[in-house]
Design a protein around this motif. Sequence first.
Motif, PDB file in Angstrom:
ATOM      1  N   PRO A   8       0.811  -1.216   0.000  1.00  0.00           N
ATOM      2  CA  PRO A   8       0.000   0.000   0.000  1.00  0.00           C
ATOM      3  C   PRO A   8       0.849   1.273   0.000  1.00  0.00           C
ATOM      4  CG  PRO A   8      -0.014  -1.008   2.180  1.00  0.00           C
ATOM      5  CD  PRO A   8       0.753  -1.934   1.286  1.00  0.00           C
ATOM      6  N   ILE A   9       2.140   1.135   0.345  1.00  0.00           N
ATOM      7  CA  ILE A   9       3.029   2.306   0.274  1.00  0.00           C
ATOM      8  C   ILE A   9       4.030   2.077  -0.853  1.00  0.00           C
ATOM      9  CG2 ILE A   9       2.902   3.158   2.660  1.00  0.00           C
ATOM     10  CD1 ILE A   9       5.334   1.420   3.310  1.00  0.00           C
ATOM     11  N   GLU A  10       4.596   3.173  -1.323  1.00  0.00           N
ATOM     12  CA  GLU A  10       5.575   3.106  -2.412  1.00  0.00           C
ATOM     13  C   GLU A  10       6.817   2.330  -1.930  1.00  0.00           C
ATOM     14  OE1 GLU A  10       6.107   3.621  -6.207  1.00  0.00           O
ATOM     15  OE2 GLU A  10       4.358   4.535  -5.220  1.00  0.00           O
ATOM     16  N   PRO A  11       7.192   1.228  -2.617  1.00  0.00           N
ATOM     17  CA  PRO A  11       8.374   0.496  -2.144  1.00  0.00           C
ATOM     18  C   PRO A  11       9.637   1.360  -2.248  1.00  0.00           C
ATOM     19  CG  PRO A  11       7.563  -0.415  -4.219  1.00  0.00           C
ATOM     20  CD  PRO A  11       6.568   0.599  -3.775  1.00  0.00           C
ATOM     21  N   ASN A  12      10.448   1.362  -1.212  1.00  0.00           N
ATOM     22  CA  ASN A  12      11.671   2.174  -1.248  1.00  0.00           C
ATOM     23  C   ASN A  12      12.885   1.301  -1.575  1.00  0.00           C
ATOM     24  OD1 ASN A  12      12.210   0.787   1.061  1.00  0.00           O
ATOM     25  ND2 ASN A  12      12.541   2.571   2.352  1.00  0.00           N
ATOM     26  N   ASP A  13      14.067   1.906  -1.468  1.00  0.00           N
ATOM     27  CA  ASP A  13      15.281   1.176  -1.852  1.00  0.00           C
ATOM     28  C   ASP A  13      15.528  -0.063  -0.996  1.00  0.00           C
ATOM     29  OD1 ASP A  13      15.694   2.965   0.243  1.00  0.00           O
ATOM     30  OD2 ASP A  13      17.848   3.047  -0.100  1.00  0.00           O
ATOM     31  N   LEU A  57      15.777   0.370  -8.423  1.00  0.00           N
ATOM     32  CA  LEU A  57      16.733   1.075  -7.554  1.00  0.00           C
ATOM     33  C   LEU A  57      17.318   2.275  -8.290  1.00  0.00           C
ATOM     34  CD1 LEU A  57      18.497  -1.955  -5.873  1.00  0.00           C
ATOM     35  CD2 LEU A  57      17.390  -0.084  -4.659  1.00  0.00           C
ATOM     36  N   GLY A  58      17.589   2.068  -9.586  1.00  0.00           N
ATOM     37  CA  GLY A  58      18.116   3.155 -10.403  1.00  0.00           C
ATOM     38  C   GLY A  58      17.142   4.325 -10.465  1.00  0.00           C
ATOM     39  N   GLN A  59      15.842   3.975 -10.616  1.00  0.00           N
ATOM     40  CA  GLN A  59      14.830   5.038 -10.688  1.00  0.00           C
ATOM     41  C   GLN A  59      14.709   5.803  -9.377  1.00  0.00           C
ATOM     42  OE1 GLN A  59      11.455   2.861 -12.082  1.00  0.00           O
ATOM     43  NE2 GLN A  59      12.003   3.142 -14.236  1.00  0.00           N
ATOM     44  N   LEU A  60      15.038   5.120  -8.273  1.00  0.00           N
ATOM     45  CA  LEU A  60      14.988   5.785  -6.972  1.00  0.00           C
ATOM     46  C   LEU A  60      16.251   6.594  -6.703  1.00  0.00           C
ATOM     47  CD1 LEU A  60      13.477   2.883  -4.847  1.00  0.00           C
ATOM     48  CD2 LEU A  60      12.370   5.062  -5.333  1.00  0.00           C
ATOM     49  N   LYS A  61      17.106   6.650  -7.751  1.00  0.00           N
ATOM     50  CA  LYS A  61      18.368   7.391  -7.674  1.00  0.00           C
ATOM     51  C   LYS A  61      19.231   6.918  -6.506  1.00  0.00           C
ATOM     52  CE  LYS A  61      16.991  11.264 -10.429  1.00  0.00           C
ATOM     53  NZ  LYS A  61      16.300  10.319 -11.316  1.00  0.00           N
ATOM     54  N   SER A  62      19.216   5.615  -6.283  1.00  0.00           N
ATOM     55  CA  SER A  62      20.035   5.067  -5.208  1.00  0.00           C
ATOM     56  C   SER A  62      21.510   5.189  -5.559  1.00  0.00           C
ATOM     57  CB  SER A  62      19.676   3.598  -4.992  1.00  0.00           C
ATOM     58  OG  SER A  62      20.759   2.916  -4.427  1.00  0.00           O
ATOM     59  N   GLN A  63      22.279   5.668  -4.620  1.00  0.00           N
ATOM     60  CA  GLN A  63      23.717   5.853  -4.850  1.00  0.00           C
ATOM     61  C   GLN A  63      24.519   4.783  -4.127  1.00  0.00           C
ATOM     62  OE1 GLN A  63      25.635   8.642  -6.378  1.00  0.00           O
ATOM     63  NE2 GLN A  63      23.760   8.910  -7.526  1.00  0.00           N
ATOM     64  N   VAL A 118      31.117   4.856 -12.884  1.00  0.00           N
ATOM     65  CA  VAL A 118      32.105   5.927 -13.010  1.00  0.00           C
ATOM     66  C   VAL A 118      31.402   7.232 -13.381  1.00  0.00           C
ATOM     67  CG1 VAL A 118      34.119   6.746 -14.322  1.00  0.00           C
ATOM     68  CG2 VAL A 118      33.956   4.337 -13.632  1.00  0.00           C
ATOM     69  N   ASP A 119      30.457   7.144 -14.358  1.00  0.00           N
ATOM     70  CA  ASP A 119      29.740   8.340 -14.807  1.00  0.00           C
ATOM     71  C   ASP A 119      28.978   8.993 -13.653  1.00  0.00           C
ATOM     72  OD1 ASP A 119      30.694   7.894 -17.266  1.00  0.00           O
ATOM     73  OD2 ASP A 119      28.826   7.067 -18.124  1.00  0.00           O
ATOM     74  N   LYS A 120      28.397   8.161 -12.820  1.00  0.00           N
ATOM     75  CA  LYS A 120      27.609   8.704 -11.714  1.00  0.00           C
ATOM     76  C   LYS A 120      28.465   9.032 -10.490  1.00  0.00           C
ATOM     77  CE  LYS A 120      23.202   6.518 -12.830  1.00  0.00           C
ATOM     78  NZ  LYS A 120      22.318   5.404 -12.498  1.00  0.00           N
ATOM     79  N   GLY A 121      29.750   8.760 -10.614  1.00  0.00           N
ATOM     80  CA  GLY A 121      30.647   9.067  -9.491  1.00  0.00           C
ATOM     81  C   GLY A 121      30.435   8.172  -8.282  1.00  0.00           C
ATOM     82  N   ILE A 122      29.987   6.934  -8.549  1.00  0.00           N
ATOM     83  CA  ILE A 122      29.779   6.009  -7.429  1.00  0.00           C
ATOM     84  C   ILE A 122      30.996   5.113  -7.291  1.00  0.00           C
ATOM     85  CG2 ILE A 122      28.340   4.118  -6.551  1.00  0.00           C
ATOM     86  CD1 ILE A 122      26.090   5.352  -8.339  1.00  0.00           C
ATOM     87  N   GLU A 123      31.596   5.115  -6.096  1.00  0.00           N
ATOM     88  CA  GLU A 123      32.784   4.306  -5.897  1.00  0.00           C
ATOM     89  C   GLU A 123      32.471   3.055  -5.102  1.00  0.00           C
ATOM     90  OE1 GLU A 123      36.635   5.866  -4.572  1.00  0.00           O
ATOM     91  OE2 GLU A 123      35.876   7.777  -5.345  1.00  0.00           O
ATOM     92  N   GLN A 124      33.057   1.964  -5.526  1.00  0.00           N
ATOM     93  CA  GLN A 124      32.833   0.718  -4.804  1.00  0.00           C
ATOM     94  C   GLN A 124      33.706   0.698  -3.553  1.00  0.00           C
ATOM     95  OE1 GLN A 124      33.907  -2.810  -6.946  1.00  0.00           O
ATOM     96  NE2 GLN A 124      33.392  -4.119  -5.211  1.00  0.00           N
TER      97      GLN A 124
END
Length: 605
Positions: free
Chosen positions: A397-402, A428-434, A463-469
């Motif tokens: 009933p609520i919007e699923p989050n990350d 997850l991508g649509q939720l802009k999860s970093q 790399v484009d999104k600047g996310i480091e592992q």
Amino acid sequence: MTRTSVLNQIHLLLPPKDSSKSTEFNLRLRDQDCLSLLKRCKSMEEFKQVHAQMLKLGLHCDSFCSNNLVASCALSNWGSMDYACSIFRQIEDPDTFVFNTMIRGHAKDASFEEAFLLYYEMFDRGIEPDNFTYPALLKACARRRALEKGMQIHGHIFKLGLEVDVFVQNSLISMYGKCGKIELACDVFELMDQKTVASWSAIIGAHASLGLWCECLMLFGEMNREGCWRAEESILVSVLSACTRLGSFDLGRCTHGSLLRNISGINVIVETSLLDMYVKSGCLEKGLSIFQNMAKKNQFSYTVMISGLAMHGRSREALKVFSEMLEEGMVPDDVVYVGVLSACSHAGLVKEGLQCFDRMKYEHGIDPTSQHYGCLVDLMGQAGMLNEASELINSMPIEPNDVVWRSLLSACKVHHNLALGEIAAKNLGQLKSQNPSDYVILSNMYARAQRWEDVARIRTEMVDKGIEQKPGCSLVEVKRKVHKFVSQDMSHPQCHGIHEMIHQMEWQLKFEGYSPDTSQVLLKADEEEKRERLKAHSQKLAIAFALIHTSWGSPIRIARNLRMCSDCHTYTKYISMIYEREITVRDRYRFHHFKNGTCSCSDYW
Ligand code: ZN
Ligand code: ZN
């Protein structure tokens, strides 16, 4: 004291009929009596009686008596600020003391505005504030996180030359700490000539409230070096939390010892932090014994115990403690239910989990949050019910989050369902999860399916999104010092010895029938390179180091940031048998206790 005895006391206050003593002496005697009477009041009703008698005797004109009247009415637990105000307003010539009392009373009642109005009134009436005026005001600022006001007050303190007063300094430290300005808190602390236990408590508490755990322990060490051994409860609670977060178990245990030596009657908050420390450091049994011997347990103690048992995979016991909690008449909140549901998911108790979920909704009237749905998706997903988990998400009933999508993604990884995993990752991508681990999981799933182009695409996207592992790292405590090991990193000063040890371990492992599971290395590389990479996983480096530096038979405790790979799991099982060591490994979600070649998780993780 009963009402009649208060009245008897008042009787004694009446002036003797044929007094030969001087009036001044009488008055002083009455002053003292007045104070002791006020001290014995236990309710507003008793207080009003004393007040009425004092009015009759004309004692209210005496500033000593009126100040004490205001103080006991404003500061006692049974008191009333409204009534205190009415007495205060009748004082013709109020002094600094009574203003301070009123400000303290308002601050205690969280009446921020009233406290400040009185403070400004002091200036209007030409009454100078002193070192007792400011701690209450600063405490009010801290509560409100009113940094600007706090800084303004700091300016006044400076102008009045009160910045060298230790009470004022301690309050400034706490205020800056609570407002998140740790540098300013440190500035005040460093300029102090004389640091009291309260000063150390304020600065350590300020760091703890911001999660600066290493600094907490460093300050605690400094405090001990300066000969300040008598730590108070609040310091020890901060230190215990720091030990828990940093996996510094030996220091935590010493702190427990220090508590037992220095403080009689540990309260429920301290006991719960001890419980939390033992449970999260892997000493579940010790935690359980503390829990069972607690004279008083609150909601928080139960929550810590339930989540603790869940983390250790002792799910049935977690559910038992939950029933005990309900039997005690406590009403569970949403946080307890997160513990209960995760207990079910750690052991694959699908039926029980679903029952608890319904109970939470219908019996206890708690609307499930994303965290609860996350636990449920995890529970179903880990048990292989991926389609059911996916249906549950669609019917939420609520919007699923990350959290929810991440649970599905990890389940897809365990059960190798790439198609559903891609859907979870897309959401997850649509939720802009970093969160880097989301990308890593998907990329690893592609690697397992030998889809190297997709692996490369994900890496480029990161790399484009600047996310480091984040590299995998493991912490291990040896002789009260925490050592950190990072996967593939050979920069540890004793790296040579560690290497040799790893080599030696490998021989023994091979002899026992272990062979490295190179499918865990998800890189396009040859077998030899994969084996080398596998060997340098942080957990293995940490175990080698601990084997070198700890005595035979002593347990090894490791805390790590990421979930361990299944090769490290197998490897550690063998090591626990070969070297006859109990090895406890904690990741972000749970504990694994390795002993005699088996793990407490029974390989369900
Ligand atoms: Zn590994
Ligand atoms: Zn395990």
